[in-house]
Design an enzyme around this catalytic site. Sequence first.
Site, mmCIF file in Angstrom:
data_model
loop_
_atom_site.group_PDB
_atom_site.id
_atom_site.type_symbol
_atom_site.label_atom_id
_atom_site.label_comp_id
_atom_site.label_asym_id
_atom_site.label_seq_id
_atom_site.Cartn_x
_atom_site.Cartn_y
_atom_site.Cartn_z
ATOM 1 N N TYR A 44 52.149 54.503 -46.285
ATOM 2 C CA TYR A 44 51.369 55.740 -46.492
ATOM 3 C C TYR A 44 50.001 55.603 -45.852
ATOM 4 O O TYR A 44 49.318 54.612 -46.079
ATOM 5 C CB TYR A 44 51.199 56.020 -47.996
ATOM 6 C CG TYR A 44 51.877 57.304 -48.387
ATOM 7 C CD1 TYR A 44 51.472 58.517 -47.809
ATOM 8 C CD2 TYR A 44 52.913 57.332 -49.309
ATOM 9 C CE1 TYR A 44 52.105 59.700 -48.144
ATOM 10 C CE2 TYR A 44 53.547 58.513 -49.637
ATOM 11 C CZ TYR A 44 53.133 59.697 -49.053
ATOM 12 O OH TYR A 44 53.754 60.862 -49.373
ATOM 13 N N GLU A 46 47.562 58.528 -45.357
ATOM 14 C CA GLU A 46 46.860 59.818 -45.319
ATOM 15 C C GLU A 46 45.427 59.627 -44.841
ATOM 16 O O GLU A 46 44.746 58.703 -45.272
ATOM 17 C CB GLU A 46 46.843 60.440 -46.717
ATOM 18 C CG GLU A 46 48.187 61.040 -47.088
ATOM 19 C CD GLU A 46 48.308 61.273 -48.582
ATOM 20 O OE1 GLU A 46 47.967 60.354 -49.341
ATOM 21 O OE2 GLU A 46 48.735 62.370 -48.966
ATOM 22 N N ASP A 207 49.923 76.123 -25.280
ATOM 23 C CA ASP A 207 51.030 75.416 -25.925
ATOM 24 C C ASP A 207 51.948 74.917 -24.809
ATOM 25 O O ASP A 207 52.766 75.657 -24.276
ATOM 26 C CB ASP A 207 51.754 76.372 -26.873
ATOM 27 C CG ASP A 207 52.993 75.732 -27.500
ATOM 28 O OD1 ASP A 207 53.345 74.606 -27.124
ATOM 29 O OD2 ASP A 207 53.607 76.394 -28.368
ATOM 30 N N THR A 234 54.763 69.443 -27.951
ATOM 31 C CA THR A 234 55.708 68.557 -28.599
ATOM 32 C C THR A 234 55.683 67.258 -27.803
ATOM 33 O O THR A 234 55.256 67.248 -26.650
ATOM 34 C CB THR A 234 57.146 69.110 -28.543
ATOM 35 O OG1 THR A 234 57.469 69.323 -27.172
ATOM 36 C CG2 THR A 234 57.279 70.417 -29.296
ATOM 37 N N LYS A 237 59.990 66.679 -25.526
ATOM 38 C CA LYS A 237 60.652 67.439 -24.455
ATOM 39 C C LYS A 237 60.429 66.700 -23.134
ATOM 40 O O LYS A 237 60.878 65.563 -23.023
ATOM 41 C CB LYS A 237 60.150 68.873 -24.478
ATOM 42 C CG LYS A 237 60.524 69.572 -25.811
ATOM 43 C CD LYS A 237 60.082 71.010 -25.911
ATOM 44 C CE LYS A 237 60.433 71.576 -27.284
ATOM 45 N NZ LYS A 237 59.908 72.933 -27.483
ATOM 46 N N ARG A 243 60.566 62.835 -31.514
ATOM 47 C CA ARG A 243 60.425 64.208 -31.999
ATOM 48 C C ARG A 243 59.094 64.326 -32.743
ATOM 49 O O ARG A 243 58.870 63.629 -33.734
ATOM 50 C CB ARG A 243 61.608 64.488 -32.933
ATOM 51 C CG ARG A 243 61.932 65.902 -33.233
ATOM 52 C CD ARG A 243 63.391 66.040 -33.604
ATOM 53 N NE ARG A 243 64.186 65.996 -32.384
ATOM 54 C CZ ARG A 243 64.301 67.018 -31.537
ATOM 55 N NH1 ARG A 243 63.732 68.170 -31.783
ATOM 56 N NH2 ARG A 243 65.013 66.890 -30.439
#
Length: 446
Positions: A44, A46, A207, A234, A237, A243
């Site tokens: 974790y 954060e 984008d 992303t 791609k 991903r």
Amino acid sequence: MDPVFKLIEEEKERQRKGLELIPSENYVSKEVLSAMGSVLTNKYSEGYPSFKGLEKSEKEISEEILPNYRYYGGQRNVDRIERLAISRAMRLFHADHANVQPHSGANANEAVYFAWCEPGDKILAMNLAHGGHLTHGSPVTRSAKIYNFIAYGVTKEGDIDYEQLEKLALEEKPKIILVGYSAFMKIPDFDRVAKIGEKVGALLMADMAHVAGLIAGGVHPNPLDYGFHVMTTTTHKTLRGPRGGLILSKGNVASPLRKPEKTLENIPILIDRAVFPGTQGGPLEHVIAAKAVAFGEALKPEFREYAEKIVENAKALAEGLLKHGFILQGGGTENHLVLVDVKQSFQVDGKLYERALDLVGLTLNANALPNDKGAAFKPSGVRLGTPAITTRGMGVVEMKKIADWMFEIVKMCQGVESEKDLDKTKVEKIRKEVEETALEFPLPTD
Ligand SMILES: *Cc1c(COP(=O)(O)O)cnc(C)c1O
């Protein structure tokens, strides 16, 4: 054995034996896959690592342990990995700051809207039916319920309707002007849009989910070099990473703990706060490590060759299709993607064509064309691209083969209601040919 693992093996076989023509897919390297499947998933983290000293050498970044902005302890390795990812992304895209935490492209976009807009604010973006993305204001999304999206479209020639974009910008004074698409095969004139944005004081957002790898490889202009403030993308791609999502920005970088004034200069800090805690919880550090590895690969000269080859192959594929009488949106392509009007070319429905091609191992997706009467439910076209098959090492010879198979299949689909009515012997013959070609080109993870 858990059947999940058997199914993963079956998926590996499917990927090996077929040709992946979906322009938003790719094959990652062994190294990317290995980072993604690592114990970092147990941690974790954060918050954020330090943003200081990111211009230093990779060796220094990978050794230096700095105070961070995290909520839990035990971060010394994760911090250094995330700092490597940030530093590489900044170099790759000429950015002042990078947030590598968005879980996906959709999350990246939502975070930027959340960073800059208040509910009801206007965002000017491309119409989904003209090549935009769902996250650019489709009524089915959460963003569309919060913000007021206004849509521009494309011209008959398939280019951005810059006149309409300018007129709408001047009339509506949007808070954000958004460039970047999912089914568009031309290179946007970023300079022209930046000048329009300056006139109305809008945040300029690009984008680049589809073309980020082409930008990284130097075969597509980088919006951040043309006065754009933010670029989202992303990482899975053309960029050929895991991903995930990524946000690059220009402006001041500072502690995300203090709420900054809402100015364009403070965009990087506003974005950090909008990603976490604004829209996400703990980051996926195993995926961030894989992003770092992928950015490292994209910084190498080989990646430039890869990007050049993607475009060369897309042009060869487009040419092959045109020769067979296929009508292409925009008349061809300037990037990695081709949009074919199957209905107008051969009176064949896009969805039927998609399913017929799937039977022989050619995977692509049915796609609506601008002003498509069939719309999303009965689209007239298919969208395909070359990033994945170029990763496998295919070239112009294979592109011609694909165009030939596509022509054979489209002829078989004429006058047919369902792919079940196709001549099974012919389908099997083409399927074998596709498989043989595919197996000549192993996947990077084989
Ligand atoms: C693919 C894509 C996205 C969304 O990415 P996800 O990771 O699927 O959420 C956003 N914008 C554009 C232009 C895209 O093509």
